[in-house]
Design a protein around this motif. Structure first.
Motif, PDB file in Angstrom:
ATOM      1  N   UNK A  45       5.800   7.148   6.059  1.00 45.58           N
ATOM      2  CA  UNK A  45       4.709   6.646   5.245  1.00 45.58           C
ATOM      3  C   UNK A  45       5.783   5.758   4.202  1.00 45.58           C
ATOM      4  N   UNK A  46       5.340   4.380   4.238  1.00 48.81           N
ATOM      5  CA  UNK A  46       5.829   3.386   3.276  1.00 48.81           C
ATOM      6  C   UNK A  46       5.061   3.370   2.093  1.00 48.81           C
ATOM      7  N   UNK A  47       5.491   3.432   0.888  1.00 55.15           N
ATOM      8  CA  UNK A  47       4.616   3.307  -0.213  1.00 55.15           C
ATOM      9  C   UNK A  47       5.813   2.450  -1.133  1.00 55.15           C
ATOM     10  N   UNK A  48       6.109   1.311  -0.635  1.00 52.28           N
ATOM     11  CA  UNK A  48       7.084   0.528  -1.306  1.00 52.28           C
ATOM     12  C   UNK A  48       6.236  -0.775  -1.654  1.00 52.28           C
ATOM     13  N   UNK A  49       4.954  -0.847  -1.374  1.00 46.91           N
ATOM     14  CA  UNK A  49       4.203  -2.215  -1.697  1.00 46.91           C
ATOM     15  C   UNK A  49       4.202  -3.153  -0.490  1.00 46.91           C
ATOM     16  N   UNK A  50       3.454  -4.088  -0.832  1.00 47.84           N
ATOM     17  CA  UNK A  50       3.104  -4.953   0.612  1.00 47.84           C
ATOM     18  C   UNK A  50       4.303  -5.948   0.798  1.00 47.84           C
ATOM     19  N   UNK A  51       5.403  -6.212  -0.068  1.00 47.34           N
ATOM     20  CA  UNK A  51       6.425  -7.381   0.067  1.00 47.34           C
ATOM     21  C   UNK A  51       7.465  -6.577   0.679  1.00 47.34           C
ATOM     22  N   UNK A  52       8.432  -7.208   1.316  1.00 45.02           N
ATOM     23  CA  UNK A  52       9.624  -6.673   1.700  1.00 45.02           C
ATOM     24  C   UNK A  52       9.914  -5.874   2.877  1.00 45.02           C
ATOM     25  N   UNK A  53       8.705  -5.816   3.527  1.00 50.35           N
ATOM     26  CA  UNK A  53       8.367  -4.609   4.717  1.00 50.35           C
ATOM     27  C   UNK A  53       9.363  -5.508   5.956  1.00 50.35           C
ATOM     28  N   UNK A  93       7.101   4.966  14.026  1.00 46.31           N
ATOM     29  CA  UNK A  93       5.877   4.584  13.661  1.00 46.31           C
ATOM     30  C   UNK A  93       5.496   4.800  11.974  1.00 46.31           C
ATOM     31  N   UNK A  94       4.894   3.662  11.575  1.00 51.45           N
ATOM     32  CA  UNK A  94       4.840   3.423   9.894  1.00 51.45           C
ATOM     33  C   UNK A  94       3.391   3.315   9.536  1.00 51.45           C
ATOM     34  N   UNK A  95       3.223   3.935   8.565  1.00 55.01           N
ATOM     35  CA  UNK A  95       1.890   4.126   7.878  1.00 55.01           C
ATOM     36  C   UNK A  95       2.350   3.345   6.446  1.00 55.01           C
ATOM     37  N   UNK A  96       1.599   2.191   6.254  1.00 60.74           N
ATOM     38  CA  UNK A  96       1.938   1.434   4.703  1.00 60.74           C
ATOM     39  C   UNK A  96       0.726   1.423   4.029  1.00 60.74           C
ATOM     40  N   UNK A  97       1.168   1.858   2.801  1.00 58.58           N
ATOM     41  CA  UNK A  97      -0.149   2.012   1.844  1.00 58.58           C
ATOM     42  C   UNK A  97       0.098   0.951   0.906  1.00 58.58           C
ATOM     43  N   UNK A  98      -0.948   0.015   0.607  1.00 59.57           N
ATOM     44  CA  UNK A  98      -0.700  -1.007  -0.447  1.00 59.57           C
ATOM     45  C   UNK A  98      -2.318  -1.436  -0.728  1.00 59.57           C
TER      46      UNK A  98
END
Length: 251
Positions: free
Chosen positions: A133-141, A151-156
């Motif tokens: 789970x990535x909660x680092x924002x929508x930039x820099x991925x 497998x990534x889950x991105x929350x933004x």
């Protein structure tokens, strides 16, 4: 002429500070937003959207608008604008303070892996889990794009910008979230490891509580250091005290 305070905003604390100052007689408050979020929350006082054109552009704006004090209340990871603010403050001699909520500290039961950057976070992931789970924002991925086996889950709040990891689910949501919300997300998505930035504060800390309760490792990206000479305070009350100490923003 009212005292003019420029707030470099985008955080909850920036909105709180603007609301307090806008309600005070003899104070003119302007909040500058970067414009990266399509629908920012309501902000009291005057609002401007967009960049200044670097440190030189910011310094010129401060002079032209007769600003009396500058408050950098941007996100702790907004390195570019903070660096520009430091250079503009040095060029103009303007009183400047940084408003940064205190960072997080690990407690009993936390399995934290502190790293200095998103690139380092990506390097730390192999071996910690396959579902992230990535909660680092929508930039820099882009730092995570080479990790084709995970497998990534991105929350933004808004859709992330490419390049992105090939195996990716996007969860569009705006916090704050409760510990129960975060636990449900971690369980439903079968998350093995959480990646987050040390944003600090309580509004976004529920994910850390949920990860602790589930025994999950957390890769925590440390904050970048402030530019030399920039002083920081931890809350809105401290900024108000700082302003009043300079004869600005008095009630």
């Amino acid at each position: 002429m009212p005292a003019h305070v420029l707030i470099l905003g985008g955080t909850t604390e920036a909105r709180e500070l603007a609301a307090v100052l806008a309600a005070r007689p003899g104070v003119r408050v302007t909040t500058s937003l970067a414009g990266r979020v399509a629908r920012p929350g309501a902000v009291a006082g005057e609002v401007r959207i967009g960049g200044f054109g670097g440190a030189e552009g910011l310094a010129a704006w401060l002079r032209e608008r007769h600003v009396d004090a500058l408050v950098d209340a941007t996100h702790p990871f907004a390195e570019t604008i903070t660096a520009n603010a430091a250079r503009a403050a040095a060029a103009t001699g303007l009183p400047t303070v940084v408003l940064r909520r205190p960072g997080w500290r690990p407690g009993p039961g936390d399995r934290w892996h502190p790293v200095p950057s998103l690139t380092a976070a990506a390097r730390a992931l192999p071996g910690l889990g396959r579902r992230v789970l990535l909660t680092t924002g929508r930039l820099g991925l882009a730092a995570f794009a080479p990790l084709t086996d995970l497998h990534f889950v991105v929350r933004s709040v808004e859709p992330p910008d490419p390049p992105l990891p090939p195996h990716l689910d996007v969860v569009l949501a705006r916090g704050p979230f409760t510990s129960a919300d975060e636990s449900a997300l971690l369980r439903d998505r079968r998350i093995d490891v959480l990646v987050t930035k040390d944003s600090g504060g309580v509004a976004t800390s529920a994910k850390l509580t949920a990860a602790r309760e589930l025994g999950l490792p957390v890769v925590v990206v440390r904050r970048p250091p402030l530019p030399r000479g920039m002083g920081a305070v931890g809350d809105v009350a401290a900024v108000l005290e700082w302003l009043e100490g300079r004869g600005l923003g008095r009630t």
